[in-house]
Design an enzyme around this catalytic site. Structure first.
Site, PDB file in Angstrom:
ATOM      1  N   TYR A   2       0.978  -0.951   0.144  1.00 58.30           N
ATOM      2  CA  TYR A   2      -0.232   0.258   0.024  1.00 58.30           C
ATOM      3  C   TYR A   2       0.835   1.400  -0.041  1.00 58.30           C
ATOM      4  O   TYR A   2       0.862   1.982  -0.916  1.00 58.30           O
ATOM      5  CB  TYR A   2      -1.113  -0.333   1.006  1.00 58.30           C
ATOM      6  CG  TYR A   2      -2.351   0.952   1.636  1.00 58.30           C
ATOM      7  CD1 TYR A   2      -2.925   0.794   0.754  1.00 58.30           C
ATOM      8  CD2 TYR A   2      -1.498   2.135   2.027  1.00 58.30           C
ATOM      9  CE1 TYR A   2      -4.132   1.918   0.706  1.00 58.30           C
ATOM     10  CE2 TYR A   2      -2.728   3.332   2.628  1.00 58.30           C
ATOM     11  CZ  TYR A   2      -3.615   3.004   1.872  1.00 58.30           C
ATOM     12  OH  TYR A   2      -4.488   3.931   1.554  1.00 58.30           O
ATOM     13  N   LYS A  26       0.984   4.013  -3.232  1.00 60.91           N
ATOM     14  CA  LYS A  26       1.055   5.875  -2.712  1.00 60.91           C
ATOM     15  C   LYS A  26       2.370   6.528  -3.002  1.00 60.91           C
ATOM     16  O   LYS A  26       1.822   7.746  -3.183  1.00 60.91           O
ATOM     17  CB  LYS A  26       0.271   5.760  -1.311  1.00 60.91           C
ATOM     18  CG  LYS A  26      -0.727   4.881  -0.887  1.00 60.91           C
ATOM     19  CD  LYS A  26      -1.972   5.233  -1.426  1.00 60.91           C
ATOM     20  CE  LYS A  26      -3.450   4.739  -0.934  1.00 60.91           C
ATOM     21  NZ  LYS A  26      -4.655   5.444  -2.050  1.00 60.91           N
TER      22      LYS A  26
HETATM   23  P1  NAP Z   1     -13.646   2.139   1.005  1.00 58.57           P
HETATM   24  O1  NAP Z   1     -14.200   3.605   1.948  1.00 58.57           O
HETATM   25  O2  NAP Z   1     -13.543   1.123   0.890  1.00 58.57           O
HETATM   26  O3  NAP Z   1     -14.382   2.779  -0.498  1.00 58.57           O
HETATM   27  C1  NAP Z   1     -13.572   2.209  -1.168  1.00 58.57           C
HETATM   28  C2  NAP Z   1     -14.389   3.026  -2.404  1.00 58.57           C
HETATM   29  O4  NAP Z   1     -13.093   2.613  -3.989  1.00 58.57           O
HETATM   30  C3  NAP Z   1     -15.619   1.994  -2.964  1.00 58.57           C
HETATM   31  O5  NAP Z   1     -15.906   2.706  -3.733  1.00 58.57           O
HETATM   32  C4  NAP Z   1     -14.988   1.185  -4.119  1.00 58.57           C
HETATM   33  O6  NAP Z   1     -16.225   0.289  -5.072  1.00 58.57           O
HETATM   34  C5  NAP Z   1     -13.744   1.132  -5.062  1.00 58.57           C
HETATM   35  N1  NAP Z   1     -12.856   0.953  -5.214  1.00 58.57           N
HETATM   36  C6  NAP Z   1     -12.570  -0.181  -4.501  1.00 58.57           C
HETATM   37  N2  NAP Z   1     -11.751  -1.310  -5.341  1.00 58.57           N
HETATM   38  C7  NAP Z   1     -12.499  -0.345  -6.804  1.00 58.57           C
HETATM   39  C8  NAP Z   1     -11.336  -0.873  -8.189  1.00 58.57           C
HETATM   40  N3  NAP Z   1     -10.388  -1.741  -8.527  1.00 58.57           N
HETATM   41  N4  NAP Z   1     -12.142  -0.368  -9.171  1.00 58.57           N
HETATM   42  C9  NAP Z   1     -12.718   0.579  -8.737  1.00 58.57           C
HETATM   43  N5  NAP Z   1     -13.390   1.189  -8.155  1.00 58.57           N
HETATM   44  C10 NAP Z   1     -12.734   0.503  -6.941  1.00 58.57           C
HETATM   45  O7  NAP Z   1     -12.677   3.681   0.884  1.00 58.57           O
HETATM   46  P2  NAP Z   1     -11.881   4.702   1.381  1.00 58.57           P
HETATM   47  O8  NAP Z   1     -11.410   4.901   3.045  1.00 58.57           O
HETATM   48  O9  NAP Z   1     -12.741   5.604   1.242  1.00 58.57           O
HETATM   49  O10 NAP Z   1     -10.491   5.723   0.923  1.00 58.57           O
HETATM   50  C11 NAP Z   1     -10.147   6.213  -0.109  1.00 58.57           C
HETATM   51  C12 NAP Z   1      -8.984   6.366  -0.744  1.00 58.57           C
HETATM   52  O11 NAP Z   1      -8.110   7.221   0.014  1.00 58.57           O
HETATM   53  C13 NAP Z   1      -8.365   5.636  -1.084  1.00 58.57           C
HETATM   54  O12 NAP Z   1      -7.907   5.181  -2.463  1.00 58.57           O
HETATM   55  C14 NAP Z   1      -6.745   5.390   0.025  1.00 58.57           C
HETATM   56  O13 NAP Z   1      -6.394   4.685  -0.270  1.00 58.57           O
HETATM   57  C15 NAP Z   1      -7.796   6.684   0.954  1.00 58.57           C
HETATM   58  N6  NAP Z   1      -7.418   6.754   2.169  1.00 58.57           N
HETATM   59  C16 NAP Z   1      -7.775   6.415   3.059  1.00 58.57           C
HETATM   60  C17 NAP Z   1      -7.322   6.538   4.451  1.00 58.57           C
HETATM   61  C18 NAP Z   1      -8.159   6.628   5.209  1.00 58.57           C
HETATM   62  O14 NAP Z   1      -8.534   6.957   6.394  1.00 58.57           O
HETATM   63  N7  NAP Z   1      -9.893   5.853   4.897  1.00 58.57           N
HETATM   64  C19 NAP Z   1      -6.477   7.569   4.239  1.00 58.57           C
HETATM   65  C20 NAP Z   1      -5.525   7.817   3.609  1.00 58.57           C
HETATM   66  C21 NAP Z   1      -5.426   7.413   2.112  1.00 58.57           C
HETATM   67  P3  NAP Z   1     -16.609  -1.301  -5.252  1.00 58.57           P
HETATM   68  O15 NAP Z   1     -15.731  -2.040  -4.529  1.00 58.57           O
HETATM   69  O16 NAP Z   1     -17.921  -0.860  -5.789  1.00 58.57           O
HETATM   70  O17 NAP Z   1     -15.329  -1.311  -6.193  1.00 58.57           O
END
Ligand code: NAP
Length: 245
Positions: free
Chosen positions: A153, A157
């Site tokens: 991961y 990133k």
């Molecule tokens: P999340 O709640 O797990 O949601 C992930 C989203 O991505 C869902 O809409 C999922 O829908 C979609 N997805 C996953 N794999 C996919 C694929 N192969 N093709 C198309 N869509 C896909 O994630 P989140 O926490 O909101 O995170 C969003 C972004 O922010 C990510 O890049 C994550 O690494 C980054 N981030 C998050 C945090 C945190 O604390 N939450 C911190 C730093 C960075 P489907 O399952 O239907 O595909």
């Protein structure tokens, strides 16, 4: 009239968590949204529930270049040329390095890094021709710092940061800006997997004393997508309550 009225924003991973909050924020700012996720049904449901008119939902695995290209083409036909691309889709497959399977490494790189490349390449030609466009990549503070148990991961990133800076340098003269957003720990399905002990450990490292909310990230996306950020490109902006500075 709001600052993004008439703009089209394609947001990957827009059905849950941070991506969903970004869809709400950019539609509230007047943009028409292409909601992209693997589940087409959920993407259509989310698009239909957004404020305003003209949004569409698409099922697409961002890791597949042909699906990414087809999704951009459908968006251009159904919604309009993409003015704002938010590469937000991301997954984790955490494991200690010595136990990490090839599939765990490859799947995370394919979704988080190659997925952003696939969509960036697909929208770039049109943006350059129109001499206008914004590309935003959702990286993470662990792309800056590394993190034990997240070699795959963190590498994906950190790779996104290199992609962001290269695209920014390549496209700036054509009127296209590219920036990266590095959230700290934001309350979503992804971080709901953390144990109470892990959360307490994290809070000790966050000067602001709380985890972030999805709206904290969406507010920065709205700013970077809008005219107020017209002279900002190639940057990595952390939204982390001061965790990494
Ligand atoms: P999340 O709640 O797990 O949601 C992930 C989203 O991505 C869902 O809409 C999922 O829908 C979609 N997805 C996953 N794999 C996919 C694929 N192969 N093709 C198309 N869509 C896909 O994630 P989140 O926490 O909101 O995170 C969003 C972004 O922010 C990510 O890049 C994550 O690494 C980054 N981030 C998050 C945090 C945190 O604390 N939450 C911190 C730093 C960075 P489907 O399952 O239907 O595909």
């Amino acid at each position: 009239m709001s600052e993004l009225t008439g703009k089209v924003a394609l947001i990957t991973g827009a059905t849950r968590g941070i991506g969903h909050a970004i869809s709400l924020e950019l539609s509230a700012a007047g943009a028409r949204i292409a909601v992209v996720a693997r589940s087409a049904e959920r993407a259509r449901e989310v698009a239909a529930a957004l404020p305003g008119e003209g949004h569409q939902g698409y099922g697409c695995d961002v890791a597949d270049p042909a699906q990414a290209q087809a999704t951009v083409s459908s968006t251009e036909t159904d919604v309009g040329p993409v003015d704002i691309l938010v590469n937000n889709a991301g997954i984790t497959r955490d494991n200690l390095l010595v136990r990490m399977k090839d599939e765990e490494f490859d799947e995370v790189i394919a979704t988080n890094l190659k997925g952003a490349f696939n969509f960036t390449r697909a929208v770039s030609k049109g943006m350059m021709k129109r001499r206008d466009g914004v590309i935003l990549n959702m990286t993470s503070v662990v792309g800056l710092t590394g993190n034990a148990g997240q070699a795959n991961y963190s590498a994906s990133k950190a790779g996104l940061i290199g992609l962001t800076k290269s695209v920014a340098k390549e496209l700036a003269a054509r009127g296209v800006r590219c920036n990266a957003i590095a959230p700290g720990f934001i309350r979503t399905d992804m971080t709901d997997q953390l144990t109470e002990t892990q959360v307490q450990g994290l809070l000790a490292q966050i000067p602001a004393g709380r985890l972030g909310e999805v709206s904290d990230v969406a507010a920065l996306v709205r700013f970077l997508a809008g005219p107020g950020a017209r002279y900002i490109t190639g940057q990595v902006l952390a939204v982390d309550g001061g965790m990494v500075m």
